[in-house]
Design a protein around this motif. Sequence first.
Motif, PDB file in Angstrom:
ATOM      1  N   SER A  99       0.817  -1.216   0.000  1.00 37.12           N
ATOM      2  CA  SER A  99       0.000   0.000   0.000  1.00 37.12           C
ATOM      3  C   SER A  99       0.854   1.272   0.000  1.00 37.12           C
ATOM      4  O   SER A  99       0.531   2.252  -0.676  1.00 37.12           O
ATOM      5  CB  SER A  99      -0.960   0.007   1.194  1.00 37.12           C
ATOM      6  N   GLY A 100       1.969   1.249   0.763  1.00 35.68           N
ATOM      7  CA  GLY A 100       2.848   2.419   0.801  1.00 35.68           C
ATOM      8  C   GLY A 100       3.538   2.657  -0.537  1.00 35.68           C
ATOM      9  O   GLY A 100       3.713   3.798  -0.975  1.00 35.68           O
ATOM     10  N   ILE A 101       3.921   1.573  -1.206  1.00 34.34           N
ATOM     11  CA  ILE A 101       4.546   1.685  -2.530  1.00 34.34           C
ATOM     12  C   ILE A 101       3.561   2.308  -3.513  1.00 34.34           C
ATOM     13  O   ILE A 101       3.914   3.170  -4.316  1.00 34.34           O
ATOM     14  CB  ILE A 101       4.997   0.298  -3.029  1.00 34.34           C
ATOM     15  N   LEU A 102       2.308   1.863  -3.432  1.00 30.11           N
ATOM     16  CA  LEU A 102       1.277   2.393  -4.321  1.00 30.11           C
ATOM     17  C   LEU A 102       1.075   3.891  -4.092  1.00 30.11           C
ATOM     18  O   LEU A 102       1.031   4.671  -5.052  1.00 30.11           O
ATOM     19  CB  LEU A 102      -0.037   1.640  -4.108  1.00 30.11           C
ATOM     20  N   SER A 103       0.982   4.288  -2.831  1.00 30.61           N
ATOM     21  CA  SER A 103       0.802   5.713  -2.526  1.00 30.61           C
ATOM     22  C   SER A 103       1.973   6.535  -3.043  1.00 30.61           C
ATOM     23  O   SER A 103       1.792   7.627  -3.608  1.00 30.61           O
ATOM     24  CB  SER A 103       0.677   5.915  -1.005  1.00 30.61           C
ATOM     25  N   TYR A 104       3.191   5.997  -2.865  1.00 30.60           N
ATOM     26  CA  TYR A 104       4.389   6.712  -3.296  1.00 30.60           C
ATOM     27  C   TYR A 104       4.428   6.879  -4.806  1.00 30.60           C
ATOM     28  O   TYR A 104       4.685   7.970  -5.322  1.00 30.60           O
ATOM     29  CB  TYR A 104       5.634   5.959  -2.818  1.00 30.60           C
ATOM     30  N   ILE A 105       4.152   5.799  -5.537  1.00 34.32           N
ATOM     31  CA  ILE A 105       4.257   5.888  -6.999  1.00 34.32           C
ATOM     32  C   ILE A 105       3.110   6.709  -7.588  1.00 34.32           C
ATOM     33  O   ILE A 105       3.261   7.354  -8.627  1.00 34.32           O
ATOM     34  CB  ILE A 105       4.336   4.498  -7.661  1.00 34.32           C
ATOM     35  N   GLU A 106       1.973   6.728  -6.908  1.00 35.30           N
ATOM     36  CA  GLU A 106       0.863   7.573  -7.381  1.00 35.30           C
ATOM     37  C   GLU A 106       1.253   9.048  -7.338  1.00 35.30           C
ATOM     38  O   GLU A 106       1.020   9.794  -8.295  1.00 35.30           O
ATOM     39  CB  GLU A 106      -0.385   7.336  -6.525  1.00 35.30           C
ATOM     40  N   SER A 107       1.878   9.460  -6.236  1.00 37.09           N
ATOM     41  CA  SER A 107       2.301  10.866  -6.126  1.00 37.09           C
ATOM     42  C   SER A 107       3.496  11.147  -7.034  1.00 37.09           C
ATOM     43  O   SER A 107       3.588  12.213  -7.653  1.00 37.09           O
ATOM     44  CB  SER A 107       2.644  11.207  -4.676  1.00 37.09           C
ATOM     45  N   THR A 108       4.393  10.173  -7.148  1.00 39.73           N
ATOM     46  CA  THR A 108       5.562  10.317  -8.029  1.00 39.73           C
ATOM     47  C   THR A 108       5.133  10.444  -9.483  1.00 39.73           C
ATOM     48  O   THR A 108       5.680  11.250 -10.243  1.00 39.73           O
ATOM     49  CB  THR A 108       6.499   9.098  -7.872  1.00 39.73           C
ATOM     50  N   ALA A 109       4.135   9.641  -9.854  1.00 39.61           N
ATOM     51  CA  ALA A 109       3.666   9.662 -11.237  1.00 39.61           C
ATOM     52  C   ALA A 109       3.173  11.040 -11.633  1.00 39.61           C
ATOM     53  O   ALA A 109       3.514  11.566 -12.701  1.00 39.61           O
ATOM     54  CB  ALA A 109       2.546   8.635 -11.411  1.00 39.61           C
ATOM     55  N   GLU A 110       2.401  11.647 -10.749  1.00 38.36           N
ATOM     56  CA  GLU A 110       1.837  12.969 -11.050  1.00 38.36           C
ATOM     57  C   GLU A 110       2.943  14.010 -11.247  1.00 38.36           C
ATOM     58  O   GLU A 110       2.921  14.788 -12.210  1.00 38.36           O
ATOM     59  CB  GLU A 110       0.910  13.387  -9.906  1.00 38.36           C
ATOM     60  N   GLU A 111       3.932  13.987 -10.363  1.00 36.08           N
ATOM     61  CA  GLU A 111       5.018  14.975 -10.436  1.00 36.08           C
ATOM     62  C   GLU A 111       5.924  14.729 -11.642  1.00 36.08           C
ATOM     63  O   GLU A 111       6.202  15.644 -12.427  1.00 36.08           O
ATOM     64  CB  GLU A 111       5.875  14.914  -9.159  1.00 36.08           C
ATOM     65  N   LYS A 112       6.393  13.489 -11.777  1.00 30.48           N
ATOM     66  CA  LYS A 112       7.407  13.194 -12.793  1.00 30.48           C
ATOM     67  C   LYS A 112       6.851  13.215 -14.219  1.00 30.48           C
ATOM     68  O   LYS A 112       7.557  13.561 -15.155  1.00 30.48           O
ATOM     69  CB  LYS A 112       8.077  11.841 -12.493  1.00 30.48           C
ATOM     70  N   LEU A 113       5.597  12.834 -14.374  1.00 29.93           N
ATOM     71  CA  LEU A 113       5.009  12.864 -15.714  1.00 29.93           C
ATOM     72  C   LEU A 113       4.761  14.301 -16.176  1.00 29.93           C
ATOM     73  O   LEU A 113       4.937  14.625 -17.354  1.00 29.93           O
ATOM     74  CB  LEU A 113       3.700  12.066 -15.745  1.00 29.93           C
ATOM     75  N   LYS A 114       4.387  15.156 -15.230  1.00 24.66           N
ATOM     76  CA  LYS A 114       4.169  16.574 -15.571  1.00 24.66           C
ATOM     77  C   LYS A 114       5.459  17.242 -16.013  1.00 24.66           C
ATOM     78  O   LYS A 114       5.482  18.067 -16.928  1.00 24.66           O
ATOM     79  CB  LYS A 114       3.587  17.318 -14.362  1.00 24.66           C
ATOM     80  N   SER A 115       6.561  16.886 -15.334  1.00 26.47           N
ATOM     81  CA  SER A 115       7.862  17.514 -15.628  1.00 26.47           C
ATOM     82  C   SER A 115       8.649  16.753 -16.699  1.00 26.47           C
ATOM     83  O   SER A 115       9.806  17.073 -16.960  1.00 26.47           O
ATOM     84  CB  SER A 115       8.694  17.605 -14.346  1.00 26.47           C
ATOM     85  N   ASN A 116       8.023  15.711 -17.281  1.00 31.88           N
ATOM     86  CA  ASN A 116       8.666  14.898 -18.327  1.00 31.88           C
ATOM     87  C   ASN A 116       9.969  14.238 -17.873  1.00 31.88           C
ATOM     88  O   ASN A 116      10.867  13.996 -18.673  1.00 31.88           O
ATOM     89  CB  ASN A 116       8.946  15.743 -19.581  1.00 31.88           C
ATOM     90  N   GLU A 117      10.062  13.939 -16.569  1.00 35.07           N
ATOM     91  CA  GLU A 117      11.249  13.257 -16.039  1.00 35.07           C
ATOM     92  C   GLU A 117      11.250  11.777 -16.392  1.00 35.07           C
ATOM     93  O   GLU A 117      12.292  11.130 -16.377  1.00 35.07           O
ATOM     94  CB  GLU A 117      11.316  13.415 -14.515  1.00 35.07           C
ATOM     95  N   CYS A 118      10.078  11.254 -16.671  1.00 28.36           N
ATOM     96  CA  CYS A 118       9.959   9.831 -17.032  1.00 28.36           C
ATOM     97  C   CYS A 118       8.699   9.632 -17.849  1.00 28.36           C
ATOM     98  O   CYS A 118       7.896  10.557 -18.018  1.00 28.36           O
ATOM     99  CB  CYS A 118       9.952   8.952 -15.783  1.00 28.36           C
ATOM    100  N   THR A 119       8.522   8.422 -18.328  1.00 32.07           N
ATOM    101  CA  THR A 119       7.339   8.065 -19.102  1.00 32.07           C
ATOM    102  C   THR A 119       6.474   7.102 -18.305  1.00 32.07           C
ATOM    103  O   THR A 119       6.943   6.494 -17.336  1.00 32.07           O
ATOM    104  CB  THR A 119       7.747   7.388 -20.425  1.00 32.07           C
ATOM    105  N   PRO A 120       5.217   6.921 -18.700  1.00 35.20           N
ATOM    106  CA  PRO A 120       4.393   5.901 -18.036  1.00 35.20           C
ATOM    107  C   PRO A 120       5.044   4.514 -18.103  1.00 35.20           C
ATOM    108  O   PRO A 120       4.938   3.726 -17.156  1.00 35.20           O
ATOM    109  CB  PRO A 120       3.093   5.933 -18.845  1.00 35.20           C
ATOM    110  N   ALA A 121       5.740   4.216 -19.206  1.00 33.91           N
ATOM    111  CA  ALA A 121       6.427   2.923 -19.341  1.00 33.91           C
ATOM    112  C   ALA A 121       7.518   2.769 -18.296  1.00 33.91           C
ATOM    113  O   ALA A 121       7.703   1.684 -17.724  1.00 33.91           O
ATOM    114  CB  ALA A 121       7.022   2.793 -20.742  1.00 33.91           C
ATOM    115  N   ASP A 122       8.251   3.856 -18.017  1.00 32.98           N
ATOM    116  CA  ASP A 122       9.299   3.810 -16.983  1.00 32.98           C
ATOM    117  C   ASP A 122       8.695   3.495 -15.613  1.00 32.98           C
ATOM    118  O   ASP A 122       9.263   2.725 -14.826  1.00 32.98           O
ATOM    119  CB  ASP A 122      10.045   5.145 -16.918  1.00 32.98           C
TER     120      ASP A 122
END
Length: 352
Positions: free
Chosen positions: A208-231
Amino acid sequence: MKKMIALGFEGSANKIGVGVVTLDGNILSNPRHTYITPPGHGFLPRETAQHHLHHILPLVKSALETAKITPKDIDCLCYTKGPGMGAPLQVSAVAVRVLSQIWNKPIVAVNHCVAHIEMGRVVTGADDPVVLYVSGGNTQVIAYSEGRYRIFGETIDIAVGNCLDRFARVLTLSNDPSPGYNIEQLAKKGKLFIELPYVVKGMDVSFSGILSYIESTAEEKLKSNECTPADLCYSLQETLFAMLVEITERAMAHCDKKDVLIVGGVGCNERLQEMMRIMCTERGGRLFATDDRYCIDNGAMIAYTGLLAWAHGVSTPLEEVTFTQRFRTDEVHAIWREKALTNGKELMEEDV
Protein backbone atom coordinates in the motif's frame (compact mmCIF):
# COMPACT_ATOMS: atom_id res chain seq x y z
CA MET A 1 -14.60 -48.11 -16.07
CA LYS A 2 -16.36 -44.72 -15.93
CA LYS A 3 -14.19 -41.77 -14.95
CA MET A 4 -15.36 -39.47 -12.16
CA ILE A 5 -16.53 -36.12 -13.54
CA ALA A 6 -17.17 -32.81 -11.75
CA LEU A 7 -18.78 -29.55 -12.83
CA GLY A 8 -17.18 -26.54 -11.13
CA PHE A 9 -18.28 -22.91 -10.67
CA GLU A 10 -15.87 -20.02 -10.07
CA GLY A 11 -17.14 -16.48 -9.50
CA SER A 12 -15.17 -14.91 -6.65
CA ALA A 13 -14.17 -11.73 -8.50
CA ASN A 14 -14.74 -10.28 -11.99
CA LYS A 15 -14.64 -13.62 -13.83
CA ILE A 16 -17.41 -16.18 -13.96
CA GLY A 17 -16.28 -19.61 -15.11
CA VAL A 18 -17.71 -23.11 -15.42
CA GLY A 19 -15.44 -26.12 -15.91
CA VAL A 20 -15.80 -29.85 -16.46
CA VAL A 21 -12.91 -32.04 -15.27
CA THR A 22 -12.16 -35.72 -14.67
CA LEU A 23 -10.29 -37.05 -11.63
CA ASP A 24 -7.10 -37.62 -13.63
CA GLY A 25 -6.97 -33.88 -14.40
CA ASN A 26 -8.33 -34.05 -17.94
CA ILE A 27 -10.07 -30.71 -18.61
CA LEU A 28 -13.07 -31.40 -20.82
CA SER A 29 -14.27 -27.79 -20.98
CA ASN A 30 -13.48 -24.51 -19.26
CA PRO A 31 -15.46 -21.50 -20.59
CA ARG A 32 -15.47 -18.18 -18.71
CA HIS A 33 -16.51 -14.57 -19.13
CA THR A 34 -14.85 -11.47 -17.69
CA TYR A 35 -16.60 -8.33 -16.46
CA ILE A 36 -14.57 -5.48 -17.97
CA THR A 37 -15.07 -1.92 -16.76
CA PRO A 38 -14.06 1.35 -18.50
CA PRO A 39 -10.43 2.58 -18.16
CA GLY A 40 -9.76 4.18 -14.79
CA HIS A 41 -12.48 2.19 -13.02
CA GLY A 42 -12.48 -0.93 -10.88
CA PHE A 43 -15.32 -3.43 -10.56
CA LEU A 44 -17.95 -3.09 -7.83
CA PRO A 45 -19.63 -6.08 -6.13
CA ARG A 46 -23.22 -5.38 -7.21
CA GLU A 47 -22.47 -4.79 -10.90
CA THR A 48 -20.10 -7.77 -10.96
CA ALA A 49 -22.78 -10.04 -9.50
CA GLN A 50 -25.26 -8.85 -12.14
CA HIS A 51 -22.70 -9.72 -14.82
CA HIS A 52 -22.28 -13.20 -13.37
CA LEU A 53 -26.05 -13.75 -13.19
CA HIS A 54 -26.34 -12.84 -16.86
CA HIS A 55 -23.62 -15.24 -18.02
CA ILE A 56 -23.74 -18.24 -15.67
CA LEU A 57 -26.45 -20.32 -17.41
CA PRO A 58 -25.04 -19.85 -20.93
CA LEU A 59 -21.66 -20.92 -19.53
CA VAL A 60 -23.17 -24.07 -17.99
CA LYS A 61 -24.74 -24.94 -21.34
CA SER A 62 -21.46 -24.24 -23.17
CA ALA A 63 -19.43 -26.32 -20.67
CA LEU A 64 -21.71 -29.34 -21.00
CA GLU A 65 -21.86 -29.14 -24.80
CA THR A 66 -18.09 -28.74 -25.21
CA ALA A 67 -17.41 -31.61 -22.79
CA LYS A 68 -20.03 -33.70 -24.64
CA ILE A 69 -21.72 -34.78 -21.42
CA THR A 70 -25.17 -34.51 -19.83
CA PRO A 71 -26.08 -33.88 -16.19
CA LYS A 72 -26.41 -37.66 -15.75
CA ASP A 73 -22.64 -38.03 -16.32
CA ILE A 74 -21.73 -35.65 -13.49
CA ASP A 75 -20.66 -37.13 -10.14
CA CYS A 76 -20.56 -33.91 -8.11
CA LEU A 77 -21.02 -30.14 -8.34
CA CYS A 78 -18.27 -27.89 -6.96
CA TYR A 79 -18.29 -24.17 -6.23
CA THR A 80 -16.08 -21.47 -4.75
CA LYS A 81 -17.03 -20.93 -1.10
CA GLY A 82 -14.41 -18.16 -0.69
CA PRO A 83 -12.40 -16.07 -0.33
CA GLY A 84 -13.65 -13.34 -2.64
CA MET A 85 -16.24 -10.61 -3.07
CA GLY A 86 -19.55 -11.37 -1.35
CA ALA A 87 -22.08 -10.57 -4.07
CA PRO A 88 -20.24 -12.38 -6.91
CA LEU A 89 -19.63 -15.43 -4.67
CA GLN A 90 -23.35 -15.59 -3.92
CA VAL A 91 -24.21 -16.16 -7.59
CA SER A 92 -22.28 -19.45 -7.79
CA ALA A 93 -23.56 -20.60 -4.39
CA VAL A 94 -27.19 -20.08 -5.42
CA ALA A 95 -26.68 -21.67 -8.85
CA VAL A 96 -25.06 -24.80 -7.40
CA ARG A 97 -27.81 -25.20 -4.79
CA VAL A 98 -30.50 -25.06 -7.47
CA LEU A 99 -28.73 -27.42 -9.88
CA SER A 100 -27.98 -29.87 -7.06
CA GLN A 101 -31.68 -30.21 -6.31
CA ILE A 102 -32.75 -30.37 -9.97
CA TRP A 103 -30.10 -32.92 -10.95
CA ASN A 104 -29.88 -34.69 -7.56
CA LYS A 105 -26.10 -34.26 -7.30
CA PRO A 106 -23.84 -33.85 -4.23
CA ILE A 107 -22.03 -30.54 -3.65
CA VAL A 108 -18.44 -29.84 -2.62
CA ALA A 109 -17.44 -26.39 -1.33
CA VAL A 110 -13.95 -25.37 -2.49
CA ASN A 111 -11.36 -22.90 -1.22
CA HIS A 112 -10.39 -20.60 -4.10
CA CYS A 113 -6.71 -20.42 -3.10
CA VAL A 114 -6.29 -24.19 -2.72
CA ALA A 115 -7.96 -24.63 -6.12
CA HIS A 116 -5.32 -22.44 -7.76
CA ILE A 117 -2.61 -24.63 -6.21
CA GLU A 118 -4.14 -27.94 -7.26
CA MET A 119 -4.79 -26.69 -10.80
CA GLY A 120 -1.16 -25.56 -11.02
CA ARG A 121 0.10 -28.92 -9.75
CA VAL A 122 -1.93 -31.04 -12.15
CA VAL A 123 -1.25 -28.86 -15.21
CA THR A 124 2.51 -28.47 -14.66
CA GLY A 125 3.30 -31.78 -12.96
CA ALA A 126 4.87 -30.03 -9.96
CA ASP A 127 5.01 -32.51 -7.08
CA ASP A 128 5.70 -30.71 -3.80
CA PRO A 129 6.85 -27.15 -4.57
CA VAL A 130 6.86 -23.92 -2.64
CA VAL A 131 3.87 -22.04 -4.05
CA LEU A 132 3.74 -18.32 -4.78
CA TYR A 133 0.08 -17.39 -5.07
CA VAL A 134 -0.30 -13.92 -6.55
CA SER A 135 -3.58 -12.41 -7.72
CA GLY A 136 -5.79 -9.34 -7.47
CA GLY A 137 -7.04 -10.37 -4.04
CA ASN A 138 -4.30 -12.55 -2.58
CA THR A 139 -0.52 -12.68 -2.14
CA GLN A 140 0.84 -15.68 -0.24
CA VAL A 141 3.89 -17.94 -0.09
CA ILE A 142 2.65 -21.44 0.68
CA ALA A 143 4.01 -24.95 1.20
CA TYR A 144 2.28 -28.22 2.05
CA SER A 145 2.94 -29.74 5.47
CA GLU A 146 1.04 -32.28 7.58
CA GLY A 147 -2.32 -32.22 5.86
CA ARG A 148 -2.60 -28.51 5.11
CA TYR A 149 -1.21 -25.81 2.86
CA ARG A 150 0.72 -23.64 5.33
CA ILE A 151 1.18 -19.92 4.74
CA PHE A 152 4.82 -18.92 5.29
CA GLY A 153 4.48 -15.31 4.18
CA GLU A 154 1.83 -12.97 2.81
CA THR A 155 0.85 -9.37 2.19
CA ILE A 156 -0.11 -7.43 5.29
CA ASP A 157 -2.32 -5.02 3.36
CA ILE A 158 -3.30 -5.12 -0.33
CA ALA A 159 -2.51 -7.88 -2.82
CA VAL A 160 0.15 -7.41 -5.50
CA GLY A 161 -2.47 -7.67 -8.24
CA ASN A 162 -4.57 -5.00 -6.56
CA CYS A 163 -1.50 -2.73 -6.41
CA LEU A 164 -0.88 -3.16 -10.14
CA ASP A 165 -4.57 -2.74 -11.01
CA ARG A 166 -4.90 0.47 -9.03
CA PHE A 167 -1.83 1.96 -10.63
CA ALA A 168 -3.27 1.07 -14.04
CA ARG A 169 -6.27 3.24 -13.08
CA VAL A 170 -3.93 6.14 -12.34
CA LEU A 171 -2.56 5.84 -15.88
CA THR A 172 -6.11 5.19 -17.22
CA LEU A 173 -4.94 2.00 -18.93
CA SER A 174 -7.53 -0.28 -20.49
CA ASN A 175 -9.03 -3.08 -18.39
CA ASP A 176 -9.21 -5.26 -21.50
CA PRO A 177 -8.05 -8.04 -21.19
CA SER A 178 -6.82 -6.95 -17.74
CA PRO A 179 -5.06 -3.91 -16.25
CA GLY A 180 -2.15 -6.05 -15.06
CA TYR A 181 -1.54 -7.38 -18.56
CA ASN A 182 -1.48 -3.85 -19.98
CA ILE A 183 0.99 -2.73 -17.30
CA GLU A 184 3.19 -5.70 -18.24
CA GLN A 185 3.19 -4.72 -21.92
CA LEU A 186 3.95 -1.08 -21.14
CA ALA A 187 6.74 -2.08 -18.73
CA LYS A 188 8.57 -3.83 -21.58
CA LYS A 189 9.13 -0.37 -23.12
CA GLY A 190 10.47 1.16 -19.90
CA LYS A 191 14.15 2.18 -19.81
CA LEU A 192 14.57 4.38 -16.72
CA PHE A 193 14.42 2.69 -13.31
CA ILE A 194 12.92 4.90 -10.62
CA GLU A 195 13.72 3.82 -7.07
CA LEU A 196 10.61 3.00 -5.05
CA PRO A 197 10.11 1.88 -1.43
CA TYR A 198 11.03 -1.79 -0.91
CA VAL A 199 8.93 -3.19 1.93
CA VAL A 200 9.75 -6.72 3.09
CA LYS A 201 9.00 -7.44 6.74
CA GLY A 202 10.44 -10.83 7.59
CA MET A 203 8.39 -13.24 5.49
CA ASP A 204 5.64 -10.70 4.78
CA VAL A 205 5.33 -7.88 2.26
CA SER A 206 3.47 -4.57 2.12
CA PHE A 207 2.30 -2.86 -1.07
CA SER A 208 0.00 0.00 0.00
CA GLY A 209 2.85 2.42 0.80
CA ILE A 210 4.55 1.69 -2.53
CA LEU A 211 1.28 2.39 -4.32
CA SER A 212 0.80 5.71 -2.53
CA TYR A 213 4.39 6.71 -3.30
CA ILE A 214 4.26 5.89 -7.00
CA GLU A 215 0.86 7.57 -7.38
CA SER A 216 2.30 10.87 -6.13
CA THR A 217 5.56 10.32 -8.03
CA ALA A 218 3.67 9.66 -11.24
CA GLU A 219 1.84 12.97 -11.05
CA GLU A 220 5.02 14.97 -10.44
CA LYS A 221 7.41 13.19 -12.79
CA LEU A 222 5.01 12.86 -15.71
CA LYS A 223 4.17 16.57 -15.57
CA SER A 224 7.86 17.51 -15.63
CA ASN A 225 8.67 14.90 -18.33
CA GLU A 226 11.25 13.26 -16.04
CA CYS A 227 9.96 9.83 -17.03
CA THR A 228 7.34 8.06 -19.10
CA PRO A 229 4.39 5.90 -18.04
CA ALA A 230 6.43 2.92 -19.34
CA ASP A 231 9.30 3.81 -16.98
CA LEU A 232 6.89 3.88 -14.04
CA CYS A 233 5.35 0.50 -14.95
CA TYR A 234 8.82 -1.00 -15.40
CA SER A 235 10.01 0.34 -12.03
CA LEU A 236 6.89 -0.82 -10.20
CA GLN A 237 7.08 -4.33 -11.62
CA GLU A 238 10.78 -4.73 -10.88
CA THR A 239 10.33 -3.60 -7.27
CA LEU A 240 7.23 -5.66 -6.49
CA PHE A 241 8.55 -8.80 -8.12
CA ALA A 242 11.96 -8.54 -6.42
CA MET A 243 10.12 -8.51 -3.07
CA LEU A 244 8.17 -11.62 -4.05
CA VAL A 245 11.29 -13.47 -5.20
CA GLU A 246 13.00 -12.66 -1.89
CA ILE A 247 10.29 -14.07 0.38
CA THR A 248 9.80 -17.10 -1.89
CA GLU A 249 13.52 -17.92 -1.74
CA ARG A 250 13.48 -17.59 2.04
CA ALA A 251 10.54 -20.03 2.23
CA MET A 252 12.44 -22.48 -0.01
CA ALA A 253 15.39 -22.42 2.36
CA HIS A 254 13.13 -22.85 5.38
CA CYS A 255 11.22 -25.81 3.86
CA ASP A 256 14.27 -27.32 2.13
CA LYS A 257 12.50 -27.34 -1.24
CA LYS A 258 14.04 -26.57 -4.64
CA ASP A 259 10.99 -26.09 -6.86
CA VAL A 260 8.55 -23.18 -7.10
CA LEU A 261 5.05 -23.09 -8.55
CA ILE A 262 3.51 -19.70 -9.39
CA VAL A 263 -0.30 -19.56 -9.44
CA GLY A 264 -2.94 -16.83 -9.59
CA GLY A 265 -3.64 -14.15 -12.17
CA VAL A 266 -0.37 -12.25 -11.69
CA GLY A 267 1.41 -15.58 -12.20
CA CYS A 268 0.87 -15.11 -15.96
CA ASN A 269 3.33 -12.21 -15.93
CA GLU A 270 6.37 -13.24 -17.98
CA ARG A 271 8.74 -10.91 -16.15
CA LEU A 272 7.78 -12.38 -12.77
CA GLN A 273 8.32 -15.86 -14.20
CA GLU A 274 11.70 -14.85 -15.60
CA MET A 275 12.92 -13.41 -12.28
CA MET A 276 11.70 -16.44 -10.35
CA ARG A 277 13.24 -18.85 -12.88
CA ILE A 278 16.66 -17.20 -12.47
CA MET A 279 16.46 -17.61 -8.70
CA CYS A 280 15.31 -21.25 -8.93
CA THR A 281 18.04 -22.13 -11.41
CA GLU A 282 20.71 -20.59 -9.16
CA ARG A 283 19.44 -22.82 -6.32
CA GLY A 284 19.45 -25.93 -8.53
CA GLY A 285 15.66 -26.05 -8.73
CA ARG A 286 12.88 -25.57 -11.26
CA LEU A 287 10.10 -23.08 -11.83
CA PHE A 288 6.61 -24.31 -12.71
CA ALA A 289 4.12 -21.83 -14.16
CA THR A 290 1.05 -21.81 -16.40
CA ASP A 291 -0.47 -19.50 -18.97
CA ASP A 292 -3.69 -17.46 -18.73
CA ARG A 293 -5.89 -20.52 -19.39
CA TYR A 294 -5.19 -21.85 -15.91
CA CYS A 295 -3.53 -19.16 -13.77
CA ILE A 296 -6.48 -16.79 -14.21
CA ASP A 297 -9.65 -17.71 -12.27
CA ASN A 298 -11.52 -20.55 -14.00
CA GLY A 299 -14.16 -23.17 -13.34
CA ALA A 300 -11.92 -26.16 -14.05
CA MET A 301 -9.71 -25.47 -11.03
CA ILE A 302 -12.78 -25.55 -8.76
CA ALA A 303 -14.11 -28.71 -10.39
CA TYR A 304 -10.79 -30.54 -10.09
CA THR A 305 -10.13 -29.60 -6.45
CA GLY A 306 -13.69 -30.41 -5.45
CA LEU A 307 -13.46 -33.76 -7.21
CA LEU A 308 -10.23 -34.59 -5.35
CA ALA A 309 -12.04 -33.96 -2.06
CA TRP A 310 -15.20 -35.82 -3.13
CA ALA A 311 -13.17 -38.88 -4.18
CA HIS A 312 -11.88 -38.99 -0.58
CA GLY A 313 -15.36 -38.85 0.95
CA VAL A 314 -15.81 -35.09 1.37
CA SER A 315 -19.11 -33.40 0.51
CA THR A 316 -21.04 -30.34 1.70
CA PRO A 317 -24.63 -30.65 3.05
CA LEU A 318 -27.09 -28.39 1.23
CA GLU A 319 -27.74 -26.27 4.34
CA GLU A 320 -23.99 -25.53 4.53
CA VAL A 321 -23.66 -24.44 0.90
CA THR A 322 -22.88 -20.84 1.78
CA PHE A 323 -20.10 -18.40 0.93
CA THR A 324 -17.59 -16.35 2.88
CA GLN A 325 -15.39 -13.43 1.88
CA ARG A 326 -12.65 -14.66 4.22
CA PHE A 327 -11.48 -18.26 3.93
CA ARG A 328 -7.85 -18.91 4.80
CA THR A 329 -5.76 -21.29 2.69
CA ASP A 330 -4.57 -23.12 5.81
CA GLU A 331 -8.13 -23.77 7.05
CA VAL A 332 -8.55 -26.56 4.48
CA HIS A 333 -7.70 -30.16 5.34
CA ALA A 334 -6.12 -31.34 2.08
CA ILE A 335 -7.10 -34.95 2.68
CA TRP A 336 -6.19 -35.96 -0.88
CA ARG A 337 -2.55 -34.96 -0.31
CA GLU A 338 -2.43 -36.78 3.01
CA LYS A 339 -3.84 -40.01 1.58
CA ALA A 340 -1.53 -39.86 -1.43
CA LEU A 341 1.55 -39.42 0.78
CA THR A 342 0.40 -42.17 3.16
CA ASN A 343 -0.18 -44.59 0.31
CA GLY A 344 3.23 -43.78 -1.09
CA LYS A 345 4.85 -44.43 2.26
CA GLU A 346 3.08 -47.77 2.64
CA LEU A 347 4.27 -48.83 -0.81
CA MET A 348 7.85 -47.91 0.07
CA GLU A 349 7.69 -49.96 3.27
CA GLU A 350 6.32 -52.97 1.39
CA ASP A 351 9.07 -52.68 -1.22
CA VAL A 352 11.68 -52.72 1.52
